[in-house]
Motif scaffolding. Structure first.
Motif, PDB file in Angstrom:
ATOM      1  N   GLN A 121      27.579  91.078  26.333  1.00  0.00           N
ATOM      2  CA  GLN A 121      26.769  89.737  26.123  1.00  0.00           C
ATOM      3  C   GLN A 121      26.223  88.693  27.430  1.00  0.00           C
ATOM      4  OE1 GLN A 121      30.532  87.942  23.583  1.00  0.00           O
ATOM      5  NE2 GLN A 121      29.454  89.438  22.085  1.00  0.00           N
ATOM      6  N   ARG A 122      27.272  88.446  28.124  1.00  0.00           N
ATOM      7  CA  ARG A 122      27.010  88.076  30.023  1.00  0.00           C
ATOM      8  C   ARG A 122      25.636  88.453  30.602  1.00  0.00           C
ATOM      9  NH1 ARG A 122      32.597  87.990  30.834  1.00  0.00           N
ATOM     10  NH2 ARG A 122      32.554  89.383  32.021  1.00  0.00           N
ATOM     11  N   LEU A 123      25.712  89.569  30.259  1.00  0.00           N
ATOM     12  CA  LEU A 123      24.228  90.300  31.083  1.00  0.00           C
ATOM     13  C   LEU A 123      23.140  90.077  30.281  1.00  0.00           C
ATOM     14  CD1 LEU A 123      26.027  93.902  32.428  1.00  0.00           C
ATOM     15  CD2 LEU A 123      24.907  91.801  33.566  1.00  0.00           C
ATOM     16  N   GLU A 124      23.490  90.515  28.451  1.00  0.00           N
ATOM     17  CA  GLU A 124      22.245  90.437  28.294  1.00  0.00           C
ATOM     18  C   GLU A 124      21.571  88.398  27.870  1.00  0.00           C
ATOM     19  OE1 GLU A 124      19.326  90.446  24.840  1.00  0.00           O
ATOM     20  OE2 GLU A 124      20.645  92.018  25.901  1.00  0.00           O
ATOM     21  N   THR A 125      22.724  87.646  28.207  1.00  0.00           N
ATOM     22  CA  THR A 125      22.525  85.699  27.862  1.00  0.00           C
ATOM     23  C   THR A 125      21.851  85.883  29.075  1.00  0.00           C
ATOM     24  OG1 THR A 125      24.095  85.607  27.003  1.00  0.00           O
ATOM     25  CG2 THR A 125      23.541  83.762  28.767  1.00  0.00           C
ATOM     26  N   LEU A 126      22.375  86.542  30.196  1.00  0.00           N
ATOM     27  CA  LEU A 126      21.375  86.518  31.687  1.00  0.00           C
ATOM     28  C   LEU A 126      20.170  86.804  31.553  1.00  0.00           C
ATOM     29  CD1 LEU A 126      24.384  87.683  34.369  1.00  0.00           C
ATOM     30  CD2 LEU A 126      23.120  84.772  33.576  1.00  0.00           C
ATOM     31  N   ALA A 127      19.353  88.162  30.430  1.00  0.00           N
ATOM     32  CA  ALA A 127      17.984  88.918  30.763  1.00  0.00           C
ATOM     33  C   ALA A 127      17.362  88.171  30.004  1.00  0.00           C
ATOM     34  CB  ALA A 127      18.594  89.653  29.963  1.00  0.00           C
ATOM     35  N   ARG A 128      17.521  87.056  29.124  1.00  0.00           N
ATOM     36  CA  ARG A 128      17.261  86.284  28.106  1.00  0.00           C
ATOM     37  C   ARG A 128      17.093  84.414  27.981  1.00  0.00           C
ATOM     38  NH1 ARG A 128      15.335  89.546  24.513  1.00  0.00           N
ATOM     39  NH2 ARG A 128      15.674  88.580  22.146  1.00  0.00           N
ATOM     40  N   THR A 129      17.864  84.708  29.111  1.00  0.00           N
ATOM     41  CA  THR A 129      18.113  82.795  29.340  1.00  0.00           C
ATOM     42  C   THR A 129      18.072  82.113  30.680  1.00  0.00           C
ATOM     43  OG1 THR A 129      20.113  82.656  29.679  1.00  0.00           O
ATOM     44  CG2 THR A 129      19.667  82.746  27.084  1.00  0.00           C
ATOM     45  N   ASP A 130      17.213  81.165  30.688  1.00  0.00           N
ATOM     46  CA  ASP A 130      17.088  80.354  32.072  1.00  0.00           C
ATOM     47  C   ASP A 130      17.992  80.242  32.648  1.00  0.00           C
ATOM     48  OD1 ASP A 130      15.812  79.334  34.156  1.00  0.00           O
ATOM     49  OD2 ASP A 130      15.771  77.791  33.220  1.00  0.00           O
ATOM     50  N   PRO A 131      18.367  80.809  34.095  1.00  0.00           N
ATOM     51  CA  PRO A 131      20.516  80.810  34.926  1.00  0.00           C
ATOM     52  C   PRO A 131      20.113  78.787  35.012  1.00  0.00           C
ATOM     53  CG  PRO A 131      18.830  81.627  35.847  1.00  0.00           C
ATOM     54  CD  PRO A 131      17.948  81.702  34.493  1.00  0.00           C
ATOM     55  N   LEU A 132      19.242  77.885  35.327  1.00  0.00           N
ATOM     56  CA  LEU A 132      18.993  76.448  35.498  1.00  0.00           C
ATOM     57  C   LEU A 132      19.593  75.849  34.314  1.00  0.00           C
ATOM     58  CD1 LEU A 132      19.373  74.551  37.959  1.00  0.00           C
ATOM     59  CD2 LEU A 132      17.069  74.339  37.737  1.00  0.00           C
ATOM     60  N   THR A 133      18.489  76.011  33.414  1.00  0.00           N
ATOM     61  CA  THR A 133      19.437  75.149  32.365  1.00  0.00           C
ATOM     62  C   THR A 133      19.618  75.774  30.957  1.00  0.00           C
ATOM     63  OG1 THR A 133      16.940  75.572  30.862  1.00  0.00           O
ATOM     64  CG2 THR A 133      16.309  74.191  33.384  1.00  0.00           C
ATOM     65  N   GLY A 134      19.839  76.617  31.009  1.00  0.00           N
ATOM     66  CA  GLY A 134      20.515  77.553  29.779  1.00  0.00           C
ATOM     67  C   GLY A 134      19.392  77.967  28.476  1.00  0.00           C
ATOM     68  N   LEU A 135      18.161  77.177  28.503  1.00  0.00           N
ATOM     69  CA  LEU A 135      16.964  77.368  27.518  1.00  0.00           C
ATOM     70  C   LEU A 135      16.946  79.199  27.456  1.00  0.00           C
ATOM     71  CD1 LEU A 135      14.757  74.344  27.940  1.00  0.00           C
ATOM     72  CD2 LEU A 135      16.997  75.025  26.178  1.00  0.00           C
ATOM     73  N   ALA A 136      16.299  78.966  26.737  1.00  0.00           N
ATOM     74  CA  ALA A 136      15.382  80.764  26.795  1.00  0.00           C
ATOM     75  C   ALA A 136      14.874  80.903  27.640  1.00  0.00           C
ATOM     76  CB  ALA A 136      14.972  81.387  25.288  1.00  0.00           C
TER      77      ALA A 136
END
Length: 620
Positions: free
Chosen positions: A440-455
């Motif tokens: 899930q963390r990898l999926e989040t990293l792959a689909r979200t902006d690491p600075l703002t948390g937006l998509a």
């Protein structure tokens, strides 16, 4: 021309001990005496035999009687008295064969008409010599190959001359007879010398294998014997001077963990035999029925089974180590019985620690997450039906403590009936909670902006494509798109540095996200460029949302760690997805054009559906 048959003498053996009967038969064969042995159990039956009464009406009259003294119903001395009353008493010699070497028994036998008195020897070779001597004394026919007898010791000499006299401590131990060291080592635990001779002589008759037999006459002598021999098989009598019954098997099992034990007993009872097997015996043989082939076959079977069980134990130990090392839980489902065996690890992984052992298959239902039951059930049923080679499913379980865990469950049907219905299935279960979290963390990293948390752009473009697919399915459906960036963002970076600039980006992202409906998607496309997808929004609704976002940004309060960074504003271009768009690039281009138009008009404003860049926006 027919060859002349060897002469045969009929001998009547009156003996109640089956082992001694068998031993006597074997001794006659070994000695080469061509006698036909008839057997009865006591003196009363012997008198009926001699009288020709049924069932002995067809039996021949014997040329010699071998008589034991101690028998039920009618003992040897009483038989001799009754025999003297008959006319043929002087025609048939009677030789007493007894383990007693007491002078009173010898004299009483002779006084009652016994022609001779022989003490049963403990050594088979001596017994054969005595039988040959007997054959010579009473003119019994000998085969041509018969060996010459050695002089027989007197009853009194027998006690002193025995090479197997008891030890001072009372234990009786004999070393292997014959050429030792090249045969199968056998430990015989038997207190009856006759039975011991019967076993040793029987094993000596095996043509296929050689056995080295070590004999002890009580259980307490076993440790002493183990100093000299490491047996491959143990033959164990159940009635010993220092131990009897099932306790004997259990005690021997403590010494011989991996060595097979064959029980020898005169007690013929099937239930008792089963109990000896449950206590740890490999086989059960009844004395008096033990032929050489039977005994050798039992030894061979017990050794083969012990070897197989040893390999199984090693395999199980390796499997247990592998399961433990991999933190796998084991389950074994009897599909036809609707019951399941689970091990300790399975209980720990599912949260049902007390469930180790046999239980109903419904144990799974106690812990399966409701949202995952259908998916897991579908995978399982497909395998049971033979549609897949193996079963595998990932699902969540709810522990009694309230916590949740992800499990990987995998297995295979290993037994089916003739109609190919599953009968047994075995599998393992593994905790993959941490793997799922990382996934899930990898999926989040792959689909979200690491600075703002937006998509990020990837996720945003995927959602755009899904919206177009929905428009094709649902005519009249619309969706709005906002393109926006931070006005004069370069000045923040130049004046305050990139760290403060990143903080502005984070605050800007939080601000625009808070102005949206649930389900709308905000994304950072790169740098200070952002986009918003409004599901099911018309062009007018998209424009209203854009104005709300612009006003919310303009009203942002500066944070304490950047007190001088005031005046953050945004320019927004607005459009909607159209059915005639060739793809996401078309709507992005329209929104981008509208954004440029907003910048051209002085920034901090909204332009709806801009179609062309009327003028270049001012440079930051």
């Amino acid at each position: 021309m027919n060859e002349t048959a060897e002469p045969v003498t009929d001998v009547l053996l009156v003996e109640d001990e089956p082992a001694d009967v068998h031993l006597t038969r074997m001794a006659f064969e070994e000695a080469g005496v061509t006698a036909r042995l008839h057997h009865v159990n006591d003196g009363r039956e012997a008198l009926r035999f001699l009288a020709g009464e049924a069932p002995y009406d067809q039996a021949p009259q014997p040329g010699l009687i071998l008589l034991d003294l101690n028998m039920p119903h009618m003992g040897g001395l009483e038989f001799l008295q009754r025999l003297r009353e008959k006319e043929q008493a002087d025609d048939v010699p009677v030789v007493v064969l007894s383990t007693s070497d007491l002078e009173r028994d010898i004299q009483a036998s002779r006084q009652h008409g016994a022609a001779d008195y022989l003490v049963k020897p403990l050594d088979m070779e001596q017994f054969c010599d005595r039988v040959q001597r007997l054959a010579q004394d009473w003119n019994l026919p000998l085969a041509e190959h018969a060996p010459s007898p050695t002089p027989a010791p007197s009853p009194t000499e027998r006690r002193d001359a025995s090479p197997e006299a008891p030890r001072e401590d009372g234990d009786h131990v004999t070393s292997p007879a014959g050429p030792g060291g090249d045969g199968v080592p056998v430990l015989l635990v038997e207190d009856e010398p006759g039975d011991a001779d019967l076993v040793r002589f029987g094993l000596r008759g095996s043509a296929r294998e050689h056995f080295d037999v070590t004999w002890v006459d009580r259980l307490s002598a076993v440790p002493q014997a183990l100093d000299k021999v490491s047996p491959a098989i143990v033959l164990l009598d159940l009635s010993l001077p220092d131990s009897t019954g099932l306790d004997t098997v259990r005690a021997a099992r403590e010494w011989f963990r991996d060595t097979p034990i064959i029980v020898l007993t005169g007690y013929d009872d099937e239930d008792f035999a089963l109990r000896t097997l449950e206590a740890g015996a490999a086989d059960y043989l009844v004395k008096g029925r033990i032929e050489t082939s039977t005994l050798v076959r039992a030894i061979r079977y017990a050794r083969s089974r012990a070897s197989l069980e040893g390999r199984v134990r090693e395999s199980e130990a390796r499997m247990a180590a592998a399961l433990e090392g991999a933190h796998l839980g084991l389950w074994d489902w009897r599909v036809d019985q609707d019951s399941m065996y689970v091990d300790r690890r399975w209980g720990e992984l599912t949260g049902l620690a007390e469930a180790e052992g046999i239980g109903p298959i419904t144990l799974w239902e106690q812990v399966l997450h409701p949202d995952d039951r259908e998916r897991r059930g579908t995978a399982l049923q497909r395998h049971l039906a033979g549609e897949t080679l193996r079963y595998s499913a990932e699902f969540r379980v709810r522990h009694p403590s309230g916590s949740e865990a992800w499990l990987l469950d995998a297995g295979q049907v290993i037994e089916r009936d003739r109609d190919q219905h599953a009968r047994r299935m075995v599998g393992v279960v593994q905790d993959i909670t941490e793997h799922k979290r990382m996934e899930q963390r990898l999926e989040t990293l792959a689909r979200t902006d690491p600075l703002t948390g937006l998509a990020n752009r990837r996720l945003f473009m995927d959602e755009l494509e899904r919206e177009y697919a929905r428009m094709r399915r649902e005519p009249g459906y619309a969706a709005g798109l906002l393109m926006l960036d931070i006005d004069h963002f370069k000045r923040f970076n130049d004046r305050y540095g990139h760290e403060i600039g990143d903080q502005v980006l984070v605050e800007f992202a939080d601000c625009i996200a808070s102005a949206l409906r649930a389900g709308d998607r905000a994304a950072r496309l790169g740098g200070e460029e952002f986009a918003i997808l409004l599901h099911g929004a018309s062009l007018g609704e998209a424009g209203h949302t854009a104005e709300r976002v612009r006003a919310r940004v303009e009203a942002m309060e500066p944070q304490p760690d950047r007190p001088n960074t005031t005046g953050v504003t945004t320019s927004i271009g607005v459009t909607i997805l159209r059915a005639d768009d060739r793809g996401a690039d078309d709507v992005l281009r329209r929104a981008d054009d509208a954004l440029y138009a907003a910048k051209s008009r002085g920034r901090n404003c909204v332009v709806v559906n801009g179609s062309a860049r009327e003028e270049e926006p001012p440079k930051d």
